[in-house]
Every structure is written in structure tokens, then in C-alpha cells.
Scaffold this motif. Sequence first.
Motif, PDB file in Angstrom:
ATOM      1  N   GLU A  61       0.822  -1.205   0.000  1.00 31.96           N
ATOM      2  CA  GLU A  61       0.000   0.000   0.000  1.00 31.96           C
ATOM      3  C   GLU A  61       0.862   1.263   0.000  1.00 31.96           C
ATOM      4  O   GLU A  61       0.555   2.245  -0.710  1.00 31.96           O
ATOM      5  N   MET A  62       1.924   1.262   0.770  1.00 39.43           N
ATOM      6  CA  MET A  62       2.807   2.427   0.798  1.00 39.43           C
ATOM      7  C   MET A  62       3.469   2.649  -0.547  1.00 39.43           C
ATOM      8  O   MET A  62       3.623   3.793  -1.002  1.00 39.43           O
ATOM      9  N   ASN A  63       3.860   1.578  -1.197  1.00 40.01           N
ATOM     10  CA  ASN A  63       4.480   1.703  -2.513  1.00 40.01           C
ATOM     11  C   ASN A  63       3.489   2.262  -3.534  1.00 40.01           C
ATOM     12  O   ASN A  63       3.862   3.071  -4.396  1.00 40.01           O
ATOM     13  N   ARG A  64       2.230   1.843  -3.416  1.00 37.54           N
ATOM     14  CA  ARG A  64       1.214   2.356  -4.345  1.00 37.54           C
ATOM     15  C   ARG A  64       1.013   3.858  -4.151  1.00 37.54           C
ATOM     16  O   ARG A  64       0.893   4.611  -5.134  1.00 37.54           O
ATOM     17  N   GLU A  65       0.974   4.309  -2.911  1.00 38.01           N
ATOM     18  CA  GLU A  65       0.809   5.736  -2.647  1.00 38.01           C
ATOM     19  C   GLU A  65       2.023   6.525  -3.133  1.00 38.01           C
ATOM     20  O   GLU A  65       1.877   7.646  -3.657  1.00 38.01           O
ATOM     21  N   ALA A  66       3.218   5.956  -2.963  1.00 35.67           N
ATOM     22  CA  ALA A  66       4.428   6.644  -3.436  1.00 35.67           C
ATOM     23  C   ALA A  66       4.422   6.766  -4.960  1.00 35.67           C
ATOM     24  O   ALA A  66       4.859   7.792  -5.510  1.00 35.67           O
ATOM     25  N   ASN A  67       3.928   5.748  -5.651  1.00 35.44           N
ATOM     26  CA  ASN A  67       3.822   5.823  -7.112  1.00 35.44           C
ATOM     27  C   ASN A  67       2.865   6.932  -7.538  1.00 35.44           C
ATOM     28  O   ASN A  67       3.148   7.689  -8.482  1.00 35.44           O
ATOM     29  N   THR A  68       1.728   7.024  -6.845  1.00 40.37           N
ATOM     30  CA  THR A  68       0.757   8.082  -7.160  1.00 40.37           C
ATOM     31  C   THR A  68       1.354   9.452  -6.888  1.00 40.37           C
ATOM     32  O   THR A  68       1.161  10.402  -7.661  1.00 40.37           O
ATOM     33  N   LEU A  69       2.084   9.552  -5.792  1.00 35.96           N
ATOM     34  CA  LEU A  69       2.743  10.819  -5.461  1.00 35.96           C
ATOM     35  C   LEU A  69       3.712  11.224  -6.566  1.00 35.96           C
ATOM     36  O   LEU A  69       3.776  12.406  -6.952  1.00 35.96           O
ATOM     37  N   GLY A  70       4.461  10.274  -7.090  1.00 36.37           N
ATOM     38  CA  GLY A  70       5.393  10.577  -8.170  1.00 36.37           C
ATOM     39  C   GLY A  70       4.698  11.002  -9.446  1.00 36.37           C
ATOM     40  O   GLY A  70       5.172  11.894 -10.159  1.00 36.37           O
ATOM     41  N   SER A  71       3.561  10.366  -9.751  1.00 37.36           N
ATOM     42  CA  SER A  71       2.842  10.720 -10.978  1.00 37.36           C
ATOM     43  C   SER A  71       2.213  12.106 -10.897  1.00 37.36           C
ATOM     44  O   SER A  71       1.963  12.738 -11.927  1.00 37.36           O
ATOM     45  N   LYS A  72       1.959  12.606  -9.693  1.00 34.58           N
ATOM     46  CA  LYS A  72       1.356  13.931  -9.519  1.00 34.58           C
ATOM     47  C   LYS A  72       2.394  15.024  -9.248  1.00 34.58           C
ATOM     48  O   LYS A  72       2.024  16.190  -9.070  1.00 34.58           O
TER      49      LYS A  72
END
Length: 287
Positions: A248-259
Motif C-alpha cells: 500500500e505504501m508503494n502504491r501511494e508513493a507511485n501516485t505521489l510521483g505521478s502527480k
Amino acid sequence: MIASMTAFARREVHLPWGSLSWEIRSVNQRYLEPNFRLPDSLRNQETALRHRLKQKLARGKLDLNLKFYPADERQDLVLNETLLDKLIASAEKVRSKMPAAAPVDPLKLLEWPGVIQASETDEEEVQAQVLSLFDLALEDLQAHRLREGEALAAMIEERLVQISIHLQNAQSYLPAALEAWRESLLEKAAKLQVEVDPARLEQEVVMLAQKQDVAEELDRLEAHVTEVRRALKTKGPVGRRLDFLMQEMNREANTLGSKAMNLDMTQVAMDLKVLIEQMREQVQNIE
């Protein structure tokens, strides 16, 4: 306190009837996967051993090796007199039918299978010692796993501290990122010699802020950090829960990078992914 799945333990005992030795090696595994290697004479103990193991451990691939060395040289020899009398009678009968027969050799008679027997070891005592020694080896193994788990928890906590710092930095970068984007629009409009409607510009800034808002991702990451810390203090197996939290943390970090709107936010996302991956590798060893 969390426990690692990587550990080793060895216990042995020396008694008048022989020696017993347990060696247990444990590595990470999604489920509990024991592999017992027992002497043929003690294979009937495997069910009881598996039951004891399941009461102590929940996960891990284990090699459990039991060695039994009977002390034959210390045991009393028992002479099977009934069999010996029959052999002597048969030998005398054969000799009487042979004119030049040699006398019966006593040593040859003793070599006959079954004439000399070692005194039997008390099987119940051996089996009781096997189980008792196994319990001690399991205690040593669990102590080793707990020490390793304590070290893993410390490494994970170090990375959680760094993640919290990056999340605080990301919060501080948001206003500057929006202002930089506003200035960029004005510069582009000036180069094109286009008059910009202030109201329209503010509307675009608001729309971008909504589209690129990462407050939700940052909040969820902070919540996951809190949950990981809580799990590290929980008694019992938590490895699977920690593994889920890492995903879950990795998924949020990916979203953070895309934004990400600037290099600072992109760097934060990359640093978070590195720290999360380091924790994930450690979590794979937690029971």
C-alpha cells in the motif's frame, strides 16, 4: 515483539544408552513448512514433533535433523543360550557323520546371527528424551528468531523516521510548486505577448491544485507509517500484515510521483520508494 524467520539452533544430550542431537535451521517462507529427518527407529515420533512445532511457530521453512548414536560399546552383551545349544547340537551331529571332522570352534558359533545380542535400550526413555530435547531446541530457535526480529524492527523504524521527514518536506513543497507553476504561465504568456485574465489564471491554478493535490496520498502514507509502528509492537505473527502495508505504501508513493509538479516532489517520491523497498526486503523475513 516481532520474530524473524531466519534462525538456527542445536541441542544435544549424552546418556548411558547413547547420544541425541537436534539441529534446526529456519528460513523465510509464506507458510509453516517443516522437513523432518529422523532415524528409522524414531520416525513414529514425527506426529508428536509436528504438533509441538505448530504450537510454537506460525511461519518459516524449517529443516529439523535428529541424530541418534546408540552407545553399543557400553551396553551389556546378552547370550542367546537356547540358540547356542541348538547350534552345538547340530554341529555335533554333523561332526559325528564326518570321519575326520575338526572340533567345533566356539568363536565360529558366536559369530552366528542372533547368538550374541546387545541389551535393548528402553524405547520409552529414548522417545521422552527426543521430545524433551526438541522442546529445548525450539526454545533456542525462538530466542534466536526474536533477537533477529528485534534487529529487523530497528532497521524498519530507522526508515520510518526518514519517511516521516520526507512527508513533512513534501507538504512544505506544495505551495512553492503551485506558485512556480503560476509564474511559468505568466512567463509563457509574456513571451507570446498574450494578455492574461487574472480571474482565468486563478481558475487554472485552482484546477491544477485540485488535479495535482497529493494531500490525500501524504495523509495515507502517514497513516501507514503509524500502522507499521503499531504492528511492530504487536505480539504474534505480523509478517503478512506488514507485507500488505508495504504494498500500500508503494502504491501511494507511485501516485505521489505521478502527480509531482516539480523536481523536489519527484525526488521525494523516489526517496520514498527506495525506503519502502528496503523495508519490504526486511519484512520478507518477519514471521
